[in-house]
Design a protein around this motif. Structure first.
Motif, PDB file in Angstrom:
ATOM      1  N   ARG A 121       0.831  -1.210   0.000  1.00  0.00           N
ATOM      2  CA  ARG A 121       0.000   0.000   0.000  1.00  0.00           C
ATOM      3  C   ARG A 121       0.862   1.255   0.000  1.00  0.00           C
ATOM      4  O   ARG A 121       0.566   2.234  -0.699  1.00  0.00           O
ATOM      5  CB  ARG A 121      -0.935  -0.007   1.215  1.00  0.00           C
ATOM      6  N   CYS A 129       2.413   1.693  -3.406  1.00  0.00           N
ATOM      7  CA  CYS A 129       1.433   2.138  -4.402  1.00  0.00           C
ATOM      8  C   CYS A 129       1.210   3.645  -4.338  1.00  0.00           C
ATOM      9  O   CYS A 129       0.744   4.241  -5.322  1.00  0.00           O
ATOM     10  CB  CYS A 129       0.112   1.393  -4.204  1.00  0.00           C
ATOM     11  N   GLU A 130       1.528   4.264  -3.198  1.00  0.00           N
ATOM     12  CA  GLU A 130       1.445   5.722  -3.097  1.00  0.00           C
ATOM     13  C   GLU A 130       2.640   6.395  -3.759  1.00  0.00           C
ATOM     14  O   GLU A 130       2.578   7.570  -4.118  1.00  0.00           O
ATOM     15  CB  GLU A 130       1.370   6.138  -1.618  1.00  0.00           C
TER      16      GLU A 130
END
Length: 203
Positions: A49, A52-53
């Motif tokens: 996560r 993915c940023e």
């Protein structure tokens, strides 16, 4: 597309689907790109996560363990394909700098299944991994490129008339697949040299 045709391939997950990601290591990378730019391996979904940023237009994929290979392929207009397999023994920046040809009936068949599923014709290269364990998912396909692979000189060195038969196809002549047989255990090492020049006229 590969999954729809029953060809084993890493499961691909979009960032908003990470809760459904498989357990174990994941690869986060740009949806569009080249080489290894922006490619990261992580161990958990939480790490994915965060990545993915940071990665532009990211996707996450199941991490595959095994021996990486490329298949140099030439498919004629009738759909007949020749497949030349080579291990990617040393990879830098996404390019194989050390390759070795090999034979593996299951890997060659899996590549042909991939070519049928994608409908690619002409010269292309297919990449994947061969896992240590036996079974139907032993050979996993990771990508197909509708171009000549950068390491194709290994196939030529192993006896395959890759360039000659490709040219025959371009000029609408029949491809002689008997000329695309090859020897295993032929190793190709790429050597990159940097030359520096000074200002002025050389003497």
């Amino acid at each position: 597309m590969l999954a729809e045709h029953g060809v084993p391939t890493p499961r691909t997950i979009l960032p908003d689907e990470l809760d459904r990601a498989p357990d174990g290591p994941l690869v986060v990378k740009p949806r569009y790109g080249q080489g290894t730019k922006g490619v990261h391996v992580c161990r958990t979904r939480d790490q994915a996560r965060v990545l993915c940023e940071l990665v532009p237009e990211p996707i996450a994929q199941e991490y595959i363990h095994g021996r990486e290979f490329t298949a140099d392929c030439l498919i004629d207009r009738a759909g007949q394909a020749s497949v030349i397999l080579r291990y990617r023994l040393l990879v830098k920046g996404g390019l194989a700098v050390v390759s070795r040809t090999f034979t593996d009936a299951q890997a060659a068949e899996r590549v042909r299944e991939t070519l049928t599923a994608t409908g690619v014709t002409g010269a292309c290269c297919v990449q994947g991994f061969i896992r240590d364990e036996q079974g139907t998912d032993r050979v996993v396909i990771t990508e197909t490129n509708a171009r000549v692979g950068g390491g194709f000189p290994a196939s030529a060195a192993a006896g395959a008339d890759y360039v000659g038969q490709y040219l025959r196809g371009l000029f609408h002549q029949d491809i002689d697949h008997d000329q695309l047989t090859y020897k295993p255990d032929v190793t190709l090492t790429k050597y990159v040299e940097t030359l520096a020049t000074s200002e002025g006229t050389p003497r």
